[in-house]
Design a protein around this motif. Sequence first.
Motif, PDB file in Angstrom:
ATOM      1  N   THR A 174       0.824  -1.209   0.000  1.00 52.47           N
ATOM      2  CA  THR A 174       0.000   0.000   0.000  1.00 52.47           C
ATOM      3  C   THR A 174       0.855   1.255   0.000  1.00 52.47           C
ATOM      4  O   THR A 174       0.510   2.262  -0.620  1.00 52.47           O
ATOM      5  N   THR A 175       1.973   1.196   0.689  1.00 52.00           N
ATOM      6  CA  THR A 175       2.834   2.368   0.819  1.00 52.00           C
ATOM      7  C   THR A 175       4.276   1.909   1.011  1.00 52.00           C
ATOM      8  O   THR A 175       4.533   0.800   1.487  1.00 52.00           O
ATOM      9  N   VAL A 176       5.214   2.768   0.649  1.00 52.32           N
ATOM     10  CA  VAL A 176       6.638   2.433   0.782  1.00 52.32           C
ATOM     11  C   VAL A 176       7.417   3.710   1.049  1.00 52.32           C
ATOM     12  O   VAL A 176       7.147   4.764   0.461  1.00 52.32           O
ATOM     13  N   ARG A 177       8.367   3.640   1.976  1.00 49.51           N
ATOM     14  CA  ARG A 177       9.222   4.779   2.301  1.00 49.51           C
ATOM     15  C   ARG A 177      10.640   4.259   2.575  1.00 49.51           C
ATOM     16  O   ARG A 177      10.843   3.057   2.781  1.00 49.51           O
ATOM     17  N   ILE A 178      11.600   5.188   2.604  1.00 48.31           N
ATOM     18  CA  ILE A 178      13.009   4.818   2.743  1.00 48.31           C
ATOM     19  C   ILE A 178      13.660   5.654   3.846  1.00 48.31           C
ATOM     20  O   ILE A 178      13.343   6.837   4.008  1.00 48.31           O
ATOM     21  N   CYS A 179      14.549   5.036   4.593  1.00 41.30           N
ATOM     22  CA  CYS A 179      15.336   5.781   5.578  1.00 41.30           C
ATOM     23  C   CYS A 179      16.733   5.182   5.666  1.00 41.30           C
ATOM     24  O   CYS A 179      16.985   4.078   5.180  1.00 41.30           O
ATOM     25  N   ARG A 180      17.630   5.909   6.282  1.00 44.21           N
ATOM     26  CA  ARG A 180      18.953   5.385   6.569  1.00 44.21           C
ATOM     27  C   ARG A 180      18.834   4.338   7.663  1.00 44.21           C
ATOM     28  O   ARG A 180      18.062   4.481   8.608  1.00 44.21           O
ATOM     29  N   ALA A 181      19.614   3.278   7.536  1.00 39.33           N
ATOM     30  CA  ALA A 181      19.615   2.227   8.561  1.00 39.33           C
ATOM     31  C   ALA A 181      20.857   2.289   9.434  1.00 39.33           C
ATOM     32  O   ALA A 181      20.955   1.537  10.406  1.00 39.33           O
ATOM     33  N   VAL A 193      10.195  -4.845   6.216  1.00 37.58           N
ATOM     34  CA  VAL A 193      11.413  -4.062   5.983  1.00 37.58           C
ATOM     35  C   VAL A 193      12.376  -4.846   5.099  1.00 37.58           C
ATOM     36  O   VAL A 193      12.583  -6.046   5.305  1.00 37.58           O
ATOM     37  N   MET A 194      12.954  -4.159   4.136  1.00 48.25           N
ATOM     38  CA  MET A 194      14.083  -4.699   3.378  1.00 48.25           C
ATOM     39  C   MET A 194      15.299  -3.845   3.728  1.00 48.25           C
ATOM     40  O   MET A 194      15.351  -2.660   3.411  1.00 48.25           O
ATOM     41  N   LEU A 195      16.240  -4.446   4.428  1.00 44.74           N
ATOM     42  CA  LEU A 195      17.518  -3.783   4.661  1.00 44.74           C
ATOM     43  C   LEU A 195      18.427  -4.048   3.465  1.00 44.74           C
ATOM     44  O   LEU A 195      18.405  -5.136   2.886  1.00 44.74           O
ATOM     45  N   THR A 196      19.228  -3.055   3.113  1.00 44.15           N
ATOM     46  CA  THR A 196      20.136  -3.226   1.984  1.00 44.15           C
ATOM     47  C   THR A 196      21.458  -2.519   2.241  1.00 44.15           C
ATOM     48  O   THR A 196      21.518  -1.532   2.985  1.00 44.15           O
ATOM     49  N   ALA A 197      22.491  -3.050   1.632  1.00 45.44           N
ATOM     50  CA  ALA A 197      23.810  -2.414   1.699  1.00 45.44           C
ATOM     51  C   ALA A 197      23.908  -1.227   0.751  1.00 45.44           C
ATOM     52  O   ALA A 197      24.885  -0.478   0.793  1.00 45.44           O
ATOM     53  N   ALA A 198      22.894  -1.062  -0.100  1.00 46.87           N
ATOM     54  CA  ALA A 198      22.887   0.072  -1.025  1.00 46.87           C
ATOM     55  C   ALA A 198      22.544   1.367  -0.277  1.00 46.87           C
ATOM     56  O   ALA A 198      21.773   1.356   0.682  1.00 46.87           O
ATOM     57  N   GLU A 199      23.132   2.466  -0.720  1.00 47.64           N
ATOM     58  CA  GLU A 199      22.814   3.771  -0.137  1.00 47.64           C
ATOM     59  C   GLU A 199      21.728   4.416  -0.977  1.00 47.64           C
ATOM     60  O   GLU A 199      21.966   4.840  -2.112  1.00 47.64           O
ATOM     61  N   LEU A 200      20.528   4.493  -0.419  1.00 48.63           N
ATOM     62  CA  LEU A 200      19.377   5.033  -1.122  1.00 48.63           C
ATOM     63  C   LEU A 200      19.009   6.396  -0.559  1.00 48.63           C
ATOM     64  O   LEU A 200      19.256   6.690   0.615  1.00 48.63           O
ATOM     65  N   GLU A 201      18.387   7.205  -1.385  1.00 44.18           N
ATOM     66  CA  GLU A 201      17.961   8.527  -0.936  1.00 44.18           C
ATOM     67  C   GLU A 201      16.820   8.394   0.073  1.00 44.18           C
ATOM     68  O   GLU A 201      15.769   7.833  -0.243  1.00 44.18           O
ATOM     69  N   PRO A 202      17.016   8.893   1.303  1.00 39.92           N
ATOM     70  CA  PRO A 202      15.985   8.709   2.325  1.00 39.92           C
ATOM     71  C   PRO A 202      14.854   9.721   2.210  1.00 39.92           C
ATOM     72  O   PRO A 202      15.029  10.824   1.675  1.00 39.92           O
ATOM     73  N   ASP A 203      13.706   9.333   2.699  1.00 39.06           N
ATOM     74  CA  ASP A 203      12.573  10.251   2.824  1.00 39.06           C
ATOM     75  C   ASP A 203      12.676  10.997   4.150  1.00 39.06           C
ATOM     76  O   ASP A 203      13.365  10.563   5.083  1.00 39.06           O
ATOM     77  N   ALA A 204      11.957  12.091   4.231  1.00 41.82           N
ATOM     78  CA  ALA A 204      11.947  12.860   5.475  1.00 41.82           C
ATOM     79  C   ALA A 204      11.073  12.156   6.507  1.00 41.82           C
ATOM     80  O   ALA A 204      10.019  11.607   6.165  1.00 41.82           O
ATOM     81  N   PRO A 205      11.482  12.139   7.761  1.00 38.12           N
ATOM     82  CA  PRO A 205      10.647  11.518   8.790  1.00 38.12           C
ATOM     83  C   PRO A 205       9.361  12.307   8.997  1.00 38.12           C
ATOM     84  O   PRO A 205       9.298  13.502   8.703  1.00 38.12           O
TER      85      PRO A 205
END
Length: 374
Positions: free
Chosen positions: A16-23, A167-179
């Motif tokens: 339904t929804t997807v967002r990205i953040c730094r892990a 959650v999918m954790l990845t070693a890739a550096e993706l552009e994060p969304d704002a909290p």
Amino acid sequence: MHTAALKAEALASGFTTVRICRADEAWEAGERLAEFVAGGQHGSMAWMADTLVRRQHPTAMWPDAKSAVVVGLNYGPDIDPLAALERTSEGVISVYARNTDYHDLMKKRLKHFARAFVDKTGAEVKVFVDTAPLMEKPLAAKSGMGWQGKHTNLVSREHGSWLFLGVMLTAAELEPDAPETDHCGSCTSCLDICPTQAFPGPYKLDARRCISYLTIEHKGPIPVEFRAAMGNRIYGCDDCLAVCPWNKFAAVTAEMAFHPRPELKGPLLSELAALDDASFRQVFTASPVKRIGRGKFVRNVMIAIGNSRGTSLLPVVFGRIRDPDALVRGAAIWALSQLSPDEAKAHARAGLEVETDPEVMIEWQRIFDSARTG
């Protein structure tokens, strides 16, 4: 892989929804968890203490994690879950557990999405749907999917309280969304409605008092002080979620797998109490309810019967007083004391004479003592 394409792929996978953040950034969630465990508020969930260090931060579990892709799947109900609490001859099962176990459905979709991501980027990934020591809710809040409300659960401005998380954790550096920022304001509806006062304060939970914990995780007899407050809740509790004002923006889930099976919309307590082990497994095939086992489940049902005040259920109670499972016997004795104190007192002496389980003897002794003092 561009984040827009990644998000489109996630939505196409059925989320339904997807967002990205730094892990890999510092956060306060780990400290809050440590305080929760140190205070014993996790109750008998020893796995929380055992995995505390790994659970405190994503990189403690996987040092190479750089980004977290958080997905949500709406399971919004088509009715007000609170209305079922008035139908005391029926058992109330939490909205999330009235059909297919969401873990299986989400894990399958998340793996499909992750494989496509790996094929296109070559980056390492790990996927989680409440299957490892990972704090999904803080990650979802960090990603901007919502915020952790005063009841500690995730709240979304678009989906209210009804989101399953993966959650999918990845070693890739993706552009994060704002909290997301906190939009609870001065509202305390979720705290005020809790039947067992499980919130010591805003944003704090004592699991030992939570009906979801008591009906699902707690292995022994339900503590006497919480039995009446359980009402007819027999698996989980939706009160703090259902009362949230942000649910006015929530939609009914489009997933048929999350629509309640007809037999679980308003199951009769009398029928649930009659389930033996085989019929319990059959009724709850592919349901998360199945994992707690027949003994704990029928224990909960007997507490609900005791709270029903329905004397027509007395034959059902008598049928469980000699149940093979001591957990069920103890709860049945309490139910008898609530529905018919005189009959309970009449049976107390005989019950003490034949019972061998110490926990069940306590239930009979409580009735016997009240008869002597009353």
